[in-house]
Design an enzyme around this catalytic site. Sequence first.
Site, PDB file in Angstrom:
ATOM      1  N   ASP A 129     -45.827 -19.210  54.351  1.00  0.00           N
ATOM      2  CA  ASP A 129     -44.365 -19.142  53.748  1.00  0.00           C
ATOM      3  C   ASP A 129     -43.613 -18.013  54.001  1.00  0.00           C
ATOM      4  O   ASP A 129     -43.730 -17.486  54.975  1.00  0.00           O
ATOM      5  CB  ASP A 129     -44.442 -19.697  52.309  1.00  0.00           C
ATOM      6  CG  ASP A 129     -42.921 -19.991  51.916  1.00  0.00           C
ATOM      7  OD1 ASP A 129     -42.472 -21.037  52.247  1.00  0.00           O
ATOM      8  OD2 ASP A 129     -42.535 -19.118  51.050  1.00  0.00           O
TER       9      ASP A 129
ATOM     10  N   TYR B 255     -34.851 -14.603  50.462  1.00  0.00           N
ATOM     11  CA  TYR B 255     -33.999 -15.616  51.238  1.00  0.00           C
ATOM     12  C   TYR B 255     -32.782 -15.311  51.546  1.00  0.00           C
ATOM     13  O   TYR B 255     -32.265 -15.255  52.677  1.00  0.00           O
ATOM     14  CB  TYR B 255     -33.992 -17.128  50.197  1.00  0.00           C
ATOM     15  CG  TYR B 255     -35.224 -17.745  50.377  1.00  0.00           C
ATOM     16  CD1 TYR B 255     -35.232 -18.802  51.391  1.00  0.00           C
ATOM     17  CD2 TYR B 255     -36.212 -17.818  49.292  1.00  0.00           C
ATOM     18  CE1 TYR B 255     -36.664 -19.185  51.290  1.00  0.00           C
ATOM     19  CE2 TYR B 255     -37.202 -18.543  49.066  1.00  0.00           C
ATOM     20  CZ  TYR B 255     -37.567 -19.285  50.148  1.00  0.00           C
ATOM     21  OH  TYR B 255     -38.542 -20.146  50.059  1.00  0.00           O
TER      22      TYR B 255
ATOM     23  N   HIS C 260     -48.269 -27.798  52.045  1.00  0.00           N
ATOM     24  CA  HIS C 260     -47.698 -26.297  52.174  1.00  0.00           C
ATOM     25  C   HIS C 260     -48.706 -25.229  51.600  1.00  0.00           C
ATOM     26  O   HIS C 260     -48.608 -24.069  51.855  1.00  0.00           O
ATOM     27  CB  HIS C 260     -46.241 -26.429  51.549  1.00  0.00           C
ATOM     28  CG  HIS C 260     -45.595 -25.102  51.704  1.00  0.00           C
ATOM     29  ND1 HIS C 260     -44.894 -24.718  52.829  1.00  0.00           N
ATOM     30  CD2 HIS C 260     -45.263 -24.128  50.802  1.00  0.00           C
ATOM     31  CE1 HIS C 260     -44.097 -23.533  52.918  1.00  0.00           C
ATOM     32  NE2 HIS C 260     -44.304 -23.008  51.630  1.00  0.00           N
TER      33      HIS C 260
END
Length: 382
Positions: free
Chosen positions: A181, A308, A360
């Site tokens: 990630d 982000y 994930h």
Amino acid sequence: MVNAVHIRPFHIDVPQARLDDLRDRLAGTRWPDELPGVGWSRGVPVAYLKELAEHWRTGYDWRAHEAAINEHPQFTAGIDGQNVHFLHVRSPEPDAAPLLLLHGWPGGVTDFLDVIGPLTDPRSHGGDPADAFHLVIPSLPGFGFSTPLAGPGMNAARIAGILLRLMAELGYDRFGVQGYDTGAWVGPQLGQQAPERVLGIHLNALITFPAGVEGEFDGLTEAEQRRWEAMQNFNDGYLQCNAKRPQTVAYGLHDSPVGQLAWIVEKFKELTEPAEGLPEDSIDRDRILTDVTLYWLTGTAASAAQIYYEEISASEWGESAPRAAVPTGVLVSAHDVTIRRWAERDHDVVHWTELGRGGHFLAMEEPDALVEDVRTFFRKLR
């Protein structure tokens, strides 16, 4: 002149008043109504979240999990104006290779608790002592105890620079990297900035993008076509909020523990396998709550989302960085949307594993599989 780095021992000891406040807030939650019969399709169902929040309030034991984290040596360091918290777990094997473990969002250092023992001490876990690692597991800047953020601009490249300095201060001139990630953004940056220092990079939950060139979709396998479709259809509401308005969203998350719980547990629902199951079908419920509790107690709803913004809103999302000449291994879970040819375009991929299961959060969902693939990859590079 480069400022000196001061590494200090760290121990988690949350004041009891903070835990009492958490329980009081949970008890006083104002619950919303919901439409009948919609299940998870519009967000986390009220009945599910009420039960989980009640367990958090009355059944979950933070002190036990705090003690489990504190079993591992922890430190903080000030590097280029940024406070960095990290676990540093040395192997009993003197020839162990240094390995940097990098988490993602909404994760933290607790993601890796199940793999610390097998990676550092394979002799005691049925493995070959030649596969041992010294582990450095940082809370990425803005996450957990790596706060406050030094300021805007803390993107993957800047984080990589800070971690390179940290590893040098710890005496590790050459080391491996494993990340998923957000860690899969930061890991390759380490290789680009200092390829001579990075032994190899092992990645899971790697996002790959088309480059807009003719023929790049030709010949995709059925599995790859499904991955590309899944990537296009993914519900990215959290991604848009984190990338465009991280501060605004944070007011609700920072003030309401149930809000923070819902925001994170939805990701565990969507990103774990099996897709039709509940998060706790894949990961222990208290491990999930430990993750959420760390976000709550450290007040990092806003700061953890800033990466982000930096990587998407403040830059060109999906733009390929220069290809680093560092051997790279990719582990693909059943949930991942990684396209091999695009990964090989952007990385020096020398190892590829299609796991066919897990989601994930492999370090928590399939820790044995992750450990075995990390060992196999780095065995070729030592």
